[in-house]
Design an enzyme around this catalytic site. Structure first.
Site, PDB file in Angstrom:
ATOM      1  N   GLY A  82       0.818  -1.201   0.000  1.00  0.00           N
ATOM      2  CA  GLY A  82       0.000   0.000   0.000  1.00  0.00           C
ATOM      3  C   GLY A  82       0.855   1.255   0.000  1.00  0.00           C
ATOM      4  O   GLY A  82       1.976   1.273  -0.513  1.00  0.00           O
ATOM      5  N   SER A  83       0.333   2.315   0.616  1.00  0.00           N
ATOM      6  CA  SER A  83       0.933   3.639   0.469  1.00  0.00           C
ATOM      7  C   SER A  83       2.290   3.813   1.144  1.00  0.00           C
ATOM      8  O   SER A  83       2.998   4.776   0.841  1.00  0.00           O
ATOM      9  CB  SER A  83      -0.034   4.712   0.983  1.00  0.00           C
ATOM     10  OG  SER A  83      -1.182   4.759   0.168  1.00  0.00           O
ATOM     11  N   THR A  84       2.669   2.942   2.064  1.00  0.00           N
ATOM     12  CA  THR A  84       4.013   3.064   2.634  1.00  0.00           C
ATOM     13  C   THR A  84       5.082   2.867   1.554  1.00  0.00           C
ATOM     14  O   THR A  84       6.197   3.361   1.681  1.00  0.00           O
ATOM     15  CB  THR A  84       4.232   2.029   3.756  1.00  0.00           C
ATOM     16  OG1 THR A  84       3.915   0.726   3.266  1.00  0.00           O
ATOM     17  CG2 THR A  84       3.346   2.333   4.966  1.00  0.00           C
TER      18      THR A  84
END
Length: 638
Positions: free
Chosen positions: A293-295
């Site tokens: 995801g966004s990490t």
């Protein structure tokens, strides 16, 4: 035919000569056997009549970086039988079975084996001192008590997946106990005695003792205090969110040293036989792979800044989606963010903005940086069972795959890979190998035998680019989606992540996410990187809401423990409409009470003492607190 004297003498001479030759050969053989082969034959003879009772060497301790003991041995004697010396097997079996609380028939089978020495397994292994004393007091012929020990983990479940556990024969079976088994185990010692062919002790023979060699002590990079903060937060999160599992890692970004790591569910190393093997065989922070995801956007950002494909101050327009090869990829915010700088793209975790970064980099450059940051390969951490994740191959990576990879979808990574990569993005661009072993220590002299120094792998981005990444991620925490990780005075940087999970049918599951946050502090000189991922938290499914506060609490306590001084300057936080603003406590010391009441009429004052002047206050002057926090003042006349 008549023989002459000459013939007789000749035959006698030949017979004598042959006799002398035979005698000489026998004498030579005897001398050879006695003088040349004697020591070897003596050794073989001793082997035939020598019996050995083994003694285990003391297994080396496992210590944290500050010398706190995390695993050691405690005395646990074992029972041995020498069947040839047992006079009355039936009576011996009956007495021994009663003392060991074991089936009599099983004991009888063991002590009547046609073997020199038999371990009474499992009934007589690793006994308590009290039970061993009971057996010893029976004075049974052919039954001996051998000094033995068993592994003990005084901190319970703490760092269970890292430490692993050792088995009944003093052998490592999991975790670091298995990885470093040879050095921890040491060598066996023996008590040797002489016995005849029946195994009976030879009268007048003396016992010989060969002492065991103890194993080396293993000093870890773990910090027991930081590990305890992680364990505490994981337990609280499991209770609050009823998650499927939780993973957490704390690492020194400059050295790659793991300061803390754990997961839930977990087990107790002292009682590993009661645990589900799937729990202790899967060290989730290094074994579990999933879409980050966004990490993962931190990697795209670092690559785009390094290649000068974007600048934090340049603008991008977000309509709420971006079309890639006929596929519409949406932003989480309906209607989009409109015109925004790329710094705001990072703050807002805007998917279309990151897709644009990936497109400007291109497939070759983007995946080149992803691999340089260590994805698609094992990090090399000193634990078994590490996974390497999954990346698109060049043949698979079309425009849509490049786009989704840019914001962390479609690739599969491990938590330890993410921590190592983000550490490189913020530590000046240096990819360090994660490590748990710090040093080997001689248990007698307490001196370091071998030290494991930090291992630098490669330079991924420049120091200047790394500084820009730190600035952007600090802004995420102060003003963007990571606000719940904000720590006053410690300049936290980080990134949220909310990733859909892929189900057994290969499709994304509904209402089932892995929510995460990776943070570091202080942003101007990172001392700690902390990653927390919560799998399928019930009710709340956002990384910024679930995982960010957990990372905040771990960072706060860890930085204080490491005595990292607070920073005087940091980016001012931006509060959402639902959040209480942060204000600075005024300095009221020395002020007149009436003046204070007039100037702070909207502030709750809690007055203590008598007098007209303020001599002390809490919170202290200059401390940042939530607006509306009461101020306690102490009055006096001076």
């Amino acid at each position: 035919m008549r023989m002459t004297n000459h013939v007789v003498r000749k035959r006698l001479f030949i017979s004598l000569l042959l006799g002398l030759l035979l005698f000489g050969a026998l004498l030579a053989r005897l001398g050879y056997v006695q003088l040349v082969r004697g020591p070897w034959l003596q050794e073989k003879a001793e082997e035939l009549w020598t019996r050995d009772i083994p003694f285990e060497g003391t297994r080396g301790r496992i210590l944290d970086r500050n010398g706190k003991v995390m695993a050691y041995n405690i005395s646990a004697p074992s029972v041995l039988a020498i069947p040839a010396q047992i006079k009355n097997p039936k009576a011996t079996a009956q007495a021994l079975a009663q003392a060991l609380m074991a089936p009599e028939d099983k004991i009888y089978q063991l002590i009547t084996k046609r073997e020199l020495i038999v371990r009474i397994t499992p009934y007589g292994r690793k006994l308590s001192d009290e039970r061993a004393k009971t057996v010893h007091n029976l004075r049974l012929p052919g039954i001996a008590i051998a000094e033995d020990n068993k592994r003990h983990y005084p901190m319970g479940r703490m760092a269970a997946h890292i430490l692993g556990f050792a088995g009944i024969d003093n052998q490592g079976l999991a975790g670091l106990e298995l990885v470093y088994d040879k050095s921890l185990q040491g060598k066996r010692g023996y008590v040797s005695f002489s016995a005849n062919a029946k195994g009976e002790r030879l009268p007048g023979s003396a016992d010989q003792y060969t002492p065991p060699v103890d194993g080396l002590d293993l000093e870890l990079t773990l910090d027991k205090s930081i590990q305890s903060y992680i364990e505490r937060e994981m337990d609280q999160a499991m209770a609050r969110f009823q998650a499927d599992n939780i993973m957490a890692i704390a690492m020194d970004p400059k050295t790659g040293e793991i300061l803390g790591m754990g997961s839930r569910p977990t087990f107790h190393p002292n009682e590993f036989r009661k645990a589900n093997p799937l729990v202790y065989n899967r060290n989730l922070p290094i074994w579990r792979t999933y879409e980050p995801g966004s990490t993962f956007k931190i990697i795209t950002l670092a690559a785009a800044l390094e290649e000068k494909k974007v600048h934090l101050g340049s603008y991008f327009f977000d309509p709420g989606f971006i079309n890639v090869s006929g596929v519409r990829l949406r932003c989480w915010k309906r209607g989009g963010h409109g015109p925004e700088t790329f710094l705001k793209v990072v703050e807002n975790s805007c998917n279309p903005g990151f897709v644009k970064m990936g497109q400007r980099l291109g497939e070759e450059k983007l995946f080149s940086y992803i691999r340089k940051f260590g994805f698609g390969a094992k990090t090399g951490i000193d634990l078994n069972g590490e996974a390497k994740g999954i990346l698109f191959t060049p043949e698979q990576a079309g425009p849509v795959e490049v786009a989704t990879t840019s914001f962390g979808q479609g690739v599969s990574v491990t938590p330890i890979q993410q921590v190592a990569a983000v550490a490189a993005a913020v530590n000046g661009g240096k990819l360090m190998q994660p490590q748990l072993q710090k040093a080997w220590i001689n248990p007698d002299t307490h001196k370091i035998v071998e030290e494991n120094k930090p291992h630098f792998k490669r330079q991924v981005i420049s120091e200047s680019t790394s500084k820009k990444v730190r600035i952007a991620l600090e802004s995420v925490v102060a003003r963007g989606t990571g606000r719940k990780a904000f720590l006053d005075g410690y300049r936290v940087g980080g990134k949220t992540g909310t990733a859909q999970k892929v189900g057994p049918d290969g499709r994304y599951m509904k209402n089932n996410h892995i929510v995460s946050f990776i943070g570091f502090a202080p942003a101007d000189d990172p001392r700690l990187v902390v990653y927390v991922a919560v799998d399928n938290p019930k009710a709340l499914q956002f990384g910024g809401v679930v995982a960010a506060p957990i990372v905040k609490d771990i960072l706060r306590d860890s930085l204080r423990h490491l005595r990292v001084p607070p920073r005087k300057k940091q980016i001012s936080p931006k509060n959402s409409p639902t959040e209480t603003p942060i204000v600075t406590t005024p300095n009221l010391i020395g002020s007149n009470i009436d003046e204070i009441r007039n100037s702070l009429e909207n502030t709750e004052l809690q007055v203590r003492g008598k007098g007209n002047k303020v001599i002390s206050q809490a919170p202290k002057p200059g401390q940042r607190v939530k607006k509306g926090t009461p101020i306690r003042i102490y009055l006096g006349d001076k």
